[in-house]
Design an enzyme around this catalytic site. Structure first.
Site, PDB file in Angstrom:
ATOM      1  N   HIS A 168      13.521 -31.770  -1.320  1.00 33.27           N
ATOM      2  CA  HIS A 168      14.300 -32.865  -0.744  1.00 33.27           C
ATOM      3  C   HIS A 168      15.677 -32.977  -1.393  1.00 33.27           C
ATOM      4  CE1 HIS A 168      14.553 -36.352   1.852  1.00 33.27           C
ATOM      5  NE2 HIS A 168      14.969 -37.102   0.839  1.00 33.27           N
ATOM      6  N   SER A 177      19.613 -37.863   3.140  1.00 36.02           N
ATOM      7  CA  SER A 177      18.334 -38.551   3.207  1.00 36.02           C
ATOM      8  C   SER A 177      18.455 -39.864   3.997  1.00 36.02           C
ATOM      9  CB  SER A 177      17.817 -38.736   1.776  1.00 36.02           C
ATOM     10  OG  SER A 177      16.496 -39.199   1.759  1.00 36.02           O
ATOM     11  N   ASP A 222      10.450 -29.506   1.559  1.00 44.33           N
ATOM     12  CA  ASP A 222      10.728 -30.945   1.458  1.00 44.33           C
ATOM     13  C   ASP A 222       9.434 -31.734   1.674  1.00 44.33           C
ATOM     14  OD1 ASP A 222      11.570 -33.582   1.791  1.00 44.33           O
ATOM     15  OD2 ASP A 222      13.415 -33.003   2.824  1.00 44.33           O
TER      16      ASP A 222
HETATM   17  C1  MLT Z   1      14.162 -42.893   4.686  1.00 40.92           C
HETATM   18  O1  MLT Z   1      13.480 -43.821   4.284  1.00 40.92           O
HETATM   19  O2  MLT Z   1      15.231 -43.021   5.292  1.00 40.92           O
HETATM   20  C2  MLT Z   1      13.679 -41.517   4.405  1.00 40.92           C
HETATM   21  O3  MLT Z   1      12.330 -41.508   4.131  1.00 40.92           O
HETATM   22  C3  MLT Z   1      14.439 -40.871   3.311  1.00 40.92           C
HETATM   23  C4  MLT Z   1      14.373 -41.658   2.035  1.00 40.92           C
HETATM   24  O4  MLT Z   1      13.462 -41.440   1.234  1.00 40.92           O
HETATM   25  O5  MLT Z   1      15.231 -42.483   1.842  1.00 40.92           O
END
Ligand code: MLT
Length: 202
Positions: free
Chosen positions: A184, A103, A153
């Site tokens: 996710h 992520s 996701d």
């Molecule tokens: C981010 O902010 O890098 C992406 O949206 C993934 C997350 O939720 O951290």
């Protein structure tokens, strides 16, 4: 756990390839260690904690809202992470690492590869999406990249995921993109594919 080289981090000595673990939002340097031990027992582990705090949740770069990234911060933090990798691998005498990013951790890994194409020997990007898109593509010179997407996701769309895969491929990375019946979160299938991909790297 040490705070050297600009990041609080966990380190475990071991063999090649060294694994650089990059956690998701709200995680820390311990999160992905059990996964790394499972998928590559015996590998050295270098696991930094993101330097940005979003209401107390560690991240690797700032965002204004979900999916709305502070691109100047992404660039600065990507450069900081590349410096950390250079300093820590020299100090701990590690081979060039393969990143496992989840992520937000996958997103900083991809951004860093596009600014510092020599930083990593490979990267597994789990639920990654594009952040920076450089005007001039770097030369990733065949570096292997595994991208694992979740077809349900709610945070990363299939479009975004394949867009990042296309950018990395255009830069010369050897990309394998798999879309899994998942959301996710990490699933057992992610773990199995990751383990297999790592085993075939050398
Ligand atoms: C981010 O902010 O890098 C992406 O949206 C993934 C997350 O939720 O951290």
């Amino acid at each position: 756990v040490s705070s050297d080289f600009g990041f609080r981090h966990a380190f475990e000595s071991g063999g090649a390839p060294a694994l650089l673990l990059l956690h998701g939002t709200g995680g820390d340097e311990t999160d992905l260690v059990p996964l790394a031990r499972h998928v590559a027992p015996g590998s050295a582990i270098l696991s930094p904690r993101g330097n940005v705090s979003e209401n107390g949740l560690p991240r690797f770069f700032r965002r204004f809202a979900e999916g709305v990234f502070d691109l100047e911060d992404v660039a600065r933090r990507a450069d900081e992470l590349a410096a950390f990798i250079a300093d820590a691998t020299a100090a701990y005498d590690l081979s060039k690492p393969v990143a496992i990013g989840f992520s937000n951790g996958a997103n900083i890994a991809a951004a860093m590869m596009l600014r510092h194409p020599q930083a990593l020997a490979g990267a597994a990007l789990i639920r990654a999406q594009p952040t920076l898109t450089p005007g001039t593509l770097p030369d990733l010179g065949g570096v292997p990249v595994l991208m694992l997407a979740g077809e349900r996701d709610p945070i990363v769309s299939a479009y975004d995921c394949s867009g990042l895969a296309a950018t990395l491929e255009a830069a010369g990375a050897e990309v394998r993109l798999e879309t899994l019946p998942a959301g996710h979160s990490l699933t057992q299938l992610d773990v199995d594919i990751l383990k297999d991909w790592l085993a075939r790297l050398t």
